[in-house]
Design a protein around this motif. Structure first.
Motif, PDB file in Angstrom:
ATOM      1  N   ILE A  41       0.311 -35.521 -50.027  1.00 35.72           N
ATOM      2  CA  ILE A  41       0.611 -35.502 -48.590  1.00 35.72           C
ATOM      3  C   ILE A  41       0.738 -34.062 -48.107  1.00 35.72           C
ATOM      4  O   ILE A  41       0.248 -33.702 -47.026  1.00 35.72           O
ATOM      5  N   ASP A  42       1.385 -33.228 -48.897  1.00 26.82           N
ATOM      6  CA  ASP A  42       1.476 -31.806 -48.535  1.00 26.82           C
ATOM      7  C   ASP A  42       0.089 -31.178 -48.496  1.00 26.82           C
ATOM      8  O   ASP A  42      -0.206 -30.353 -47.622  1.00 26.82           O
ATOM      9  N   GLU A  43      -0.769 -31.560 -49.434  1.00 25.29           N
ATOM     10  CA  GLU A  43      -2.113 -30.987 -49.489  1.00 25.29           C
ATOM     11  C   GLU A  43      -2.938 -31.366 -48.267  1.00 25.29           C
ATOM     12  O   GLU A  43      -3.601 -30.518 -47.658  1.00 25.29           O
ATOM     13  N   VAL A  44      -2.926 -32.639 -47.886  1.00 29.06           N
ATOM     14  CA  VAL A  44      -3.735 -33.049 -46.732  1.00 29.06           C
ATOM     15  C   VAL A  44      -3.125 -32.529 -45.431  1.00 29.06           C
ATOM     16  O   VAL A  44      -3.847 -32.230 -44.475  1.00 29.06           O
ATOM     17  N   THR A  45      -1.792 -32.387 -45.396  1.00 30.82           N
ATOM     18  CA  THR A  45      -1.151 -31.800 -44.220  1.00 30.82           C
ATOM     19  C   THR A  45      -1.640 -30.370 -44.019  1.00 30.82           C
ATOM     20  O   THR A  45      -1.991 -29.972 -42.899  1.00 30.82           O
ATOM     21  N   GLU A  46      -1.681 -29.606 -45.096  1.00 28.65           N
ATOM     22  CA  GLU A  46      -2.147 -28.216 -45.017  1.00 28.65           C
ATOM     23  C   GLU A  46      -3.633 -28.160 -44.660  1.00 28.65           C
ATOM     24  O   GLU A  46      -4.056 -27.353 -43.821  1.00 28.65           O
ATOM     25  N   ALA A  47      -4.434 -29.014 -45.291  1.00 28.22           N
ATOM     26  CA  ALA A  47      -5.878 -28.985 -45.063  1.00 28.22           C
ATOM     27  C   ALA A  47      -6.253 -29.417 -43.648  1.00 28.22           C
ATOM     28  O   ALA A  47      -7.284 -28.990 -43.116  1.00 28.22           O
ATOM     29  N   SER A  48      -5.428 -30.262 -43.032  1.00 21.32           N
ATOM     30  CA  SER A  48      -5.743 -30.760 -41.680  1.00 21.32           C
ATOM     31  C   SER A  48      -4.961 -30.018 -40.603  1.00 21.32           C
ATOM     32  O   SER A  48      -4.842 -30.511 -39.473  1.00 21.32           O
ATOM     33  N   GLN A  49      -4.439 -28.836 -40.944  1.00 22.50           N
ATOM     34  CA  GLN A  49      -3.759 -28.011 -39.949  1.00 22.50           C
ATOM     35  C   GLN A  49      -4.711 -27.655 -38.810  1.00 22.50           C
ATOM     36  O   GLN A  49      -5.847 -27.239 -39.038  1.00 22.50           O
ATOM     37  N   ARG A  50      -4.232 -27.810 -37.588  1.00 21.65           N
ATOM     38  CA  ARG A  50      -5.048 -27.433 -36.438  1.00 21.65           C
ATOM     39  C   ARG A  50      -4.857 -25.945 -36.176  1.00 21.65           C
ATOM     40  O   ARG A  50      -3.730 -25.483 -35.984  1.00 21.65           O
ATOM     41  N   PRO A  51      -5.945 -25.154 -36.135  1.00 21.03           N
ATOM     42  CA  PRO A  51      -5.812 -23.723 -35.854  1.00 21.03           C
ATOM     43  C   PRO A  51      -5.541 -23.481 -34.373  1.00 21.03           C
ATOM     44  O   PRO A  51      -5.778 -24.353 -33.522  1.00 21.03           O
ATOM     45  N   GLU A  52      -5.045 -22.290 -34.064  1.00 28.34           N
ATOM     46  CA  GLU A  52      -4.815 -21.939 -32.666  1.00 28.34           C
ATOM     47  C   GLU A  52      -6.151 -21.840 -31.934  1.00 28.34           C
ATOM     48  O   GLU A  52      -7.142 -21.333 -32.471  1.00 28.34           O
ATOM     49  N   ASN A  53      -6.163 -22.320 -30.699  1.00 25.63           N
ATOM     50  CA  ASN A  53      -7.340 -22.240 -29.827  1.00 25.63           C
ATOM     51  C   ASN A  53      -8.581 -22.881 -30.454  1.00 25.63           C
ATOM     52  O   ASN A  53      -9.702 -22.427 -30.244  1.00 25.63           O
ATOM     53  N   ALA A  54      -8.364 -23.940 -31.236  1.00 20.15           N
ATOM     54  CA  ALA A  54      -9.504 -24.681 -31.777  1.00 20.15           C
ATOM     55  C   ALA A  54     -10.295 -25.293 -30.633  1.00 20.15           C
ATOM     56  O   ALA A  54      -9.746 -25.655 -29.586  1.00 20.15           O
ATOM     57  N   ALA A  55     -11.583 -25.389 -30.828  1.00 21.92           N
ATOM     58  CA  ALA A  55     -12.426 -25.970 -29.789  1.00 21.92           C
ATOM     59  C   ALA A  55     -12.003 -27.410 -29.523  1.00 21.92           C
ATOM     60  O   ALA A  55     -11.874 -28.212 -30.450  1.00 21.92           O
ATOM     61  N   SER A  56     -11.756 -27.718 -28.265  1.00 24.92           N
ATOM     62  CA  SER A  56     -11.394 -29.084 -27.901  1.00 24.92           C
ATOM     63  C   SER A  56     -12.634 -29.967 -27.929  1.00 24.92           C
ATOM     64  O   SER A  56     -13.735 -29.514 -27.621  1.00 24.92           O
ATOM     65  N   PRO A  57     -12.469 -31.229 -28.312  1.00 23.59           N
ATOM     66  CA  PRO A  57     -13.621 -32.131 -28.277  1.00 23.59           C
ATOM     67  C   PRO A  57     -14.102 -32.330 -26.851  1.00 23.59           C
ATOM     68  O   PRO A  57     -13.339 -32.206 -25.889  1.00 23.59           O
TER      69      PRO A  57
END
Length: 541
Positions: free
Chosen positions: A286-302
């Motif tokens: 759970i910690d691993e997928v939480t880290e991997a799915s972190q949303r970066p700042e100013n990510a392109a919105s869909p």
């Protein structure tokens, strides 16, 4: 695959599938007397009690899908209290023998409620400018951060600013569900988003998801990265920020940089309580997928979905929105005989169309990525069988290209042309869907059950954080089904336990283009009258 984070997310999803020969990893035993505290509090923070005002609402549920706008309420503490009461507050207490448990307006997997709600208020009458944590058990706000007057003076505001933020305590779900819990936490965020959207619509307010916020920035804004305030308490992971738009208010307001300045220069209060003093298990994945799915700042919105102007099928429900939203319940069993009228069924499917100008689709306003496969059992005038409801033309193309070639893809007589329901194959499927739903009879004894197929690997391409968005959208679909079932005099329930790949095999899916991420079922409920229902806030006015 070049993106290691994307691979971690895909590996997590595959690892946490339930299979016929074994379920996803979870605890070997549960001690229900040692369940984590369902209520977070911040000891030492000022508590602002909120009034219970929802019974005064006269707006009918039908108005939320009308082309006539609901008159916008003013933004003050009374309306904030009402919004929270009809979206994320307690809805009842239940008691059976010595056991007593609470229910909430927003549903949760296993009634464990990992989602925490925060509120940012600026120039809202009756509230100090600051960040608040909502205590559902007390229907109260805790002042976590008071914004400084100096920082506020730098802002040029002509109207109140109101935001709702969500975070997740993953341990609350992991305590029961183990590694699969991260999925369920994301479902619950989607349900909460939709619940807030419906509540805001009842007040004549719109919603704008603030997807420019990355997880690190949102953690700072909500005070989730303040180690001194959490100590040994379970941490919360930031999920999403929603901006409330009363009436015709534009999306413009306080920008992310200014909001962060307010939080960083403000005065903070309160220490988080420990929810579970003894964690018997730890689930590193759970910690691993939480880290991997972190949303970066100013990510392109869909990309935002085009406005759907198709004619809405009206509801036959005459109940007020405030009452219907608060009486939503999850069915525990169905009678196996109730037949859903074709009118109610058509209305239900109609409300799943992504009209981004209406609740709840203003919170998940991107092009639809969730499409439905229905197992219809008992619907007036519709033969039992397997049906598809793609929610976009692109989705229909993906389904047709990837599902079994022998499926028929025929329109359904008696269903309005605006609803793209397609007949795949006629067959009685009760035993099949019950088996696929971890042997749960509730999937077979309903009027219909469905599987939500996500545009999976294409969505994650170079954007692994969108894994969470797929479950948010599925949660919003589920919340709509809950409310439309209630409006039809029926009841719904989400199903998180199903055998993932056997579902895919039934449909002919052979890769990760489409993946099932949530199931749901609607039918005539059986009520256990041995359980006593008590008011949510006894003695509170």
């Amino acid at each position: 695959m070049s993106d290691p984070k994307q691979q971690i997310v895909i590996d997590y999803h595959d690892r946490t599938k339930h299979r016929m020969d074994g379920y996803a990893k979870g605890p070997d035993t549960l001690d229900w007397d040692a369940q984590p505290d369902p209520f977070r509090r911040f000891d030492g923070a000022e508590q602002i009690d909120l009034p219970l005002l929802a019974d005064r609402l006269v707006i009918p549920f039908s108005a939320l899908s009308s082309d006539q706008p609901v008159a916008a309420q003013s933004v003050d503490v009374s309306c904030v209290a009402t919004l929270l009461e009809i979206s994320v507050a307690l809805s009842a207490w239940k008691q059976y023998g010595t056991a007593r448990w609470s229910l909430r307006v927003n549903p949760s997997s296993g009634n464990l409620h990992p989602t925490e709600t925060y509120l940012i208020a600026i120039a809202v009458e009756g509230l100090s400018d600051g960040l608040y944590h909502y205590r559902a058990d007390a229907h109260a706000l805790e002042l976590r951060c008071r914004f400084s007057e100096a920082a506020l003076s730098e802002l040029e505001l002509s109207q109140p600013q109101l935001y709702i933020g969500f975070s997740s305590v993953h341990w609350r779900e992991a305590w029961k569900y183990g590694e699969r819990a991260f999925r369920y936490c994301q479902h619950d965020v989607g349900h909460a988003m939709a619940a807030i959207s419906y509540g805001a619509a009842t007040l004549g307010w719109n919603i704008s998801p603030q997807l420019m916020w990355g997880d690190d920035g949102l953690a700072t804004l909500l005070g989730l990265d303040r180690q001194r305030d959490f100590g040994n308490a379970e941490r919360e992971h930031p999920d999403l920020l929603l901006k409330i738009l009363p009436g015709g208010q534009s999306c413009d307001g306080v920008g992310p940089a200014s909001l962060l300045t307010l939080a960083q220069s403000g005065q903070w209060f309160g220490k988080a309580n420990v929810l579970d003093p003894k964690h018997l298990y730890h689930w590193p994945v759970i910690d691993e997928v939480t880290e991997a799915s972190q949303r970066p700042e100013n990510a392109a919105s869909p990309a935002v979905a085009a406005v759907d102007t198709s004619i809405i099928i009206p509801t036959e429900c005459s109940e007020t929105a405030g009452k219907l939203l608060r009486r939503r319940r999850s069915a525990q069993s169905f009678d196996g005989v109730t037949v859903m009228s074709r009118q109610h069924f058509s209305r239900c499917l109609d409300q799943l169309q992504p009209r981004t100008q209406y609740a709840p689709w203003n919170t998940v306003n991107w092009h639809p990525r969730i499409h439905l496969v229905l197992f219809i059992h008992r619907v007036e005038g519709i033969a039992p069988g397997l049906y598809a409801l793609p929610r976009s033309e692109h989705g229909q193309a993906l389904m047709r290209d990837n599902m079994r070639p022998e499926f028929q893809w025929q329109p359904v007589a008696g269903i309005p042309d605006s609803i793209p329901l397609q007949q795949l194959i006629l067959a009685k499927a009760e035993r099949t869907i019950a088996k696929l739903s971890c042997q749960q009879a509730i999937a077979a004894e309903s009027c219909f059950s469905l599987a939500m197929l996500a545009e999976f690997e294409p969505t994650l391409q170079n954007a692994p954080w969108r894994y969470r968005e797929l479950f948010w959208e599925a949660g919003a679909v589920g919340q709509t089904l809950y409310l439309e079932a209630e409006a039809a005099g029926l009841r719904g329930t989400g199903i998180g336990c199903y055998f993932d790949d056997p579902v895919h095999q039934l449909l002919g899916l052979t890769d990760n283009t489409l993946q099932s991420v949530y199931h749901f079922t609607v039918g005539g409920p059986l009520v256990d009258h041995r359980i006593t229902t008590l008011p949510p806030y006894s003695g509170k006015g």
